[in-house]
Design an enzyme around this catalytic site. Structure first.
Site, PDB file in Angstrom:
ATOM      1  N   ARG A 145      41.611  34.084  41.931  1.00  0.00           N
ATOM      2  CA  ARG A 145      42.388  35.256  41.536  1.00  0.00           C
ATOM      3  C   ARG A 145      43.860  34.870  41.520  1.00  0.00           C
ATOM      4  NH1 ARG A 145      44.572  39.938  44.713  1.00  0.00           N
ATOM      5  NH2 ARG A 145      45.023  41.579  43.199  1.00  0.00           N
ATOM      6  N   HIS A 191      51.296  41.896  39.071  1.00  0.00           N
ATOM      7  CA  HIS A 191      51.132  41.911  40.521  1.00  0.00           C
ATOM      8  C   HIS A 191      52.505  42.186  41.142  1.00  0.00           C
ATOM      9  CE1 HIS A 191      48.497  40.457  44.015  1.00  0.00           C
ATOM     10  NE2 HIS A 191      49.653  40.730  44.572  1.00  0.00           N
ATOM     11  N   GLU A 237      47.509  47.188  43.345  1.00  0.00           N
ATOM     12  CA  GLU A 237      47.994  48.177  44.314  1.00  0.00           C
ATOM     13  C   GLU A 237      49.165  49.019  43.804  1.00  0.00           C
ATOM     14  OE1 GLU A 237      48.765  46.528  48.185  1.00  0.00           O
ATOM     15  OE2 GLU A 237      46.786  45.649  48.379  1.00  0.00           O
ATOM     16  N   ASN A 372      41.518  45.736  47.846  1.00  0.00           N
ATOM     17  CA  ASN A 372      42.068  44.810  48.830  1.00  0.00           C
ATOM     18  C   ASN A 372      41.850  45.439  50.196  1.00  0.00           C
ATOM     19  OD1 ASN A 372      42.988  43.429  46.597  1.00  0.00           O
ATOM     20  ND2 ASN A 372      45.098  44.180  46.768  1.00  0.00           N
ATOM     21  N   TYR A 374      41.983  45.105  54.471  1.00  0.00           N
ATOM     22  CA  TYR A 374      42.419  44.387  55.675  1.00  0.00           C
ATOM     23  C   TYR A 374      41.961  45.063  56.964  1.00  0.00           C
ATOM     24  CZ  TYR A 374      45.006  41.476  52.477  1.00  0.00           C
ATOM     25  OH  TYR A 374      45.316  40.612  51.469  1.00  0.00           O
ATOM     26  N   GLU A 445      40.942  41.125  47.735  1.00  0.00           N
ATOM     27  CA  GLU A 445      41.688  40.496  48.830  1.00  0.00           C
ATOM     28  C   GLU A 445      41.038  40.867  50.142  1.00  0.00           C
ATOM     29  OE1 GLU A 445      45.868  41.525  48.936  1.00  0.00           O
ATOM     30  OE2 GLU A 445      46.131  41.105  46.813  1.00  0.00           O
TER      31      GLU A 445
END
Ligand SMILES: *[C@@H]1O[C@H](CO)[C@@H](O)[C@H](O)[C@H]1NC(C)=O
Ligand SMILES: *[C@@H]1O[C@H](CO)[C@@H](O)[C@H](O)[C@H]1NC(C)=O
Ligand SMILES: *[C@@H]1O[C@H](CO)[C@@H](O)[C@H](O)[C@H]1NC(C)=O
Ligand SMILES: *[C@@H]1O[C@H](CO)[C@@H](O)[C@H](O)[C@H]1NC(C)=O
Ligand SMILES: *[C@@H]1O[C@H](CO)[C@@H](O)[C@H](O)[C@H]1NC(C)=O
Length: 537
Positions: A145, A191, A237, A372, A374, A445
């Site tokens: 990516r 991005h 995002e 993404n 986390y 991600e």
């Protein structure tokens, strides 16, 4: 490097936050993620809780996960669906460098971070891309990516200003190099960074004029690289980007300034224009390129589970509300043509309206949702707007690490400075699957920094993190979610918009004291073994 990690791939760690006291921004970042789990649904969900693996105890948790990884119960590579992408990711602004080389124009970050050490050079991926592709190959991934730097291919952002041949050549070479080594490029068009000239000219994504230029830029990419690139994400995002980009005045965004400045209007305007830009590019791809090139186009958002702070109805509602204010904000228009009703009600006139044409263009404009992930948070109702500490004042909700009963979500990882909660990924995937009817999903991600380990190569905590999330991904697939890929963040140590180079997110460690030498961490070695071992048999 106290600026914003907010951007991208940038997870926030509690420790860093406290140190930098950028509580505000941090919260915004962290807040741009989430999902609601009703208590009643929760009990019916598969229990991936970490209580058996030593909650709160990093070492026990790691040992337990690593034992599990070695056992035959850990889902092996071949148990994933055919064609599943296993990769690693980066973004142009975080690794390329060569800011002033090859005819490149400046991006908004070049100005923002002009004072930061090694920002213009980064890890010199622009010069060393061939070597980096060999590292990726060595990692055993079948996909990479990456993002394209708009101002490298169109220096001032407009076709009128000219196309930069050297920039085109760079991406042609990189893409060819990847393909020649058996690695499929998964390309983000924007991005977070974009041409500084467009920001100076008319305020970037605050002005609808940028849509035309974004369309021209996207068309150039489809035309030039679309014969070889089969996975496009228009944006990364956007819901985080707008909050970040509107808050130039880092750490100076209080409710007061929200009322006296335009910030609390601008974030809605900017996201609105980003969505229209996305839909315009997507429509172009679908009508003019997709039938011939046979690729797919989607969008990448942040994600986390939003779990009610208590079983009180007000907290349950707050978690749902924040879910609507973060992901509903982006996804509802893309699936149903308009913002969530609760946003229209609470934001009122500051929330722009889509025209009939725009609604039609937005609906069905994605082939996949990229997320993404986390970590996750509890959400607590906060009726007093001036006490909302995150960016989303209008949602009347605050994030919490510890709930009403004193529990945390997952275990605290002292080496990464974050709570590890793979169940949150599983739950978010199930939420998306249910809400958006079996949509195709990529995990774009997922990763953890190394901030407190003496030797950056001994990153077993990262192995445990990535393995536990691969396990959660497989559980979601087994339960019917259409996940088609998993990308670890990041392939290499990157410049983090919040933490600079201090966070070592890379599977490949980059040694700044030794000519930017790339060295595989233990996690890179584990990942390679995991990805290639049973394919050899
Ligand atoms: C897992 O297996 C590797 C060898 O493949 C070994 O080095 C490691 O110690 C094992 N970890 C645990 C926790 O059993
Ligand atoms: C947007 O930019 C154009 C120039 O392209 C300018 O004429 C217009 O006033 C700008 N609009 C806003 C709302 O700033
Ligand atoms: C914070 O914002 C206020 C008004 O919005 C302004 O007067 C003040 O100078 C700002 N402070 C900093 C440190 O930028
Ligand atoms: C809201 O909180 C502020 C302090 O942040 C306080 O001054 C104000 O009185 C509170 N308002 C209400 C209605 O409780
Ligand atoms: C792996 O997933 C299974 C469910 O499929 C779950 O029971 C187990 O706790 C998970 N293991 C880890 C270490 O997260």
């Amino acid at each position: 490097m106290e600026k914003m990690e907010i951007l991208s791939s940038l997870r926030i760690t509690k420790t860093v936050l406290a140190i930098l006291s950028l509580v505000l921004l941090s919260n915004i970042r962290v807040q741009a993620q989430g999902i609601l789990l009703l208590p009643s649904e929760k009990s019916s969900q598969r229990d991936l809780s970490t209580s058996q693996i030593g909650e709160g105890d990093t070492t026990n948790a790691h040992d337990s996960i690593l034992k599990f990884v070695n056992s035959s119960n850990f889902p092996n590579r071949v148990s994933f669906p055919r064609g599943f992408l296993f990769g690693a990711g980066t973004s142009a602004a975080q690794i390329e460098g060569g800011s002033h080389e090859g005819g490149r124009g400046l991006g908004i970050f070049d100005e923002l971070f002009s004072g930061e050490d090694k920002f213009a050079t980064k890890i010199e991926h622009y010069k060393r891309y061939k070597e980096d592709v060999q590292h990726l190959k060595n990692l055993g991934v079948n996909s990479y990516r990456m993002s394209i730097c708009w101002n490298r291919v169109i220096p001032d952002g407009t076709l009128k200003g000219g196309i930069n041949k050297e920039g085109i050549n760079f991406y042609n070479n990189l893409i060819n190099e990847l393909l020649n080594n058996g690695i499929e490029p998964f390309v983000t068009i924007l991005h977070l960074d974009y041409p500084l000239a467009l920001q100076k000219k008319f305020g970037g994504f605050l002005n609808h004029s940028i849509v035309k230029h974004f369309k021209d830029y996207s068309e150039l990419l489809f035309k030039t690289f679309g014969d070889r690139v089969k996975h496009w994400a228009t944006l990364n995002e956007p819901e985080v980007q707008v909050v970040y980009e509107s808050v130039d005045n880092v750490g100076n965004w209080s409710m007061e300034s929200c009322q006296t400045t335009k910030v609390c209007t601008e974030i809605y305007t900017e996201l609105h224009i980003l969505l229209i830009a996305h839909a315009t590019a997507s429509k172009l791809y679908k009508s003019k390129f997709q039938a011939i090139q046979k690729g797919e186009i989607g969008i990448t958002i942040s994600s986390e589970s939003y779990v009610p702070y208590s079983s009180k109805l007000e907290d349950v509602d707050a978690a749902q509300r924040l879910t609507d204010f973060t992901w509903g904000w982006v996804l509802e228009p893309l699936f149903h043509g308009d913002y969530p009703q609760i946003m229209r009600k609470l934001v009122g006139k500051r929330l722009p309206k889509f025209t009939k044409n725009e609604k039609e263009m937005l609906k069905g404009s994605i082939d996949f949702i990229g997320i993404n992930y986390y970590s996750s948070h509890y959400v607590r109702h906060e009726p007093n707007r001036t006490k909302v500490t995150g960016g989303y004042f209008d949602a009347l909700a605050n994030l919490e690490d510890i709930n009403a009963e004193g529990k945390t979500l997952g275990y605290w990882d002292q080496y990464g400075g974050t709570y590890v909660y793979p169940e949150g990924l599983y739950n978010f995937l199930l939420y998306l699957n249910k809400k958006y009817k079996n949509s195709k999903i990529y995990i774009n991600e997922n990763g953890i920094p190394s901030i407190k380990i003496p030797n950056p190569l001994n990153d077993e905590h990262r192995t445990a993190f990535i393995a536990a999330h691969i396990n959660a991904t497989k559980s979601a697939i087994d339960d019917g979610v259409n996940v088609r890929g998993y990308f670890a963040w990041a392939a290499f140590d990157t410049f983090d918009f919040y933490d600079g180079y201090s966070h070592n997110m890379g599977l490949y460690h980059v040694d700044f004291n030794d000519c930017l030498k790339r060295v595989p961490t233990n996690t890179a070695k584990w990942y390679k073994k995991y990805l290639t071992h049973d394919l050899d048999q």
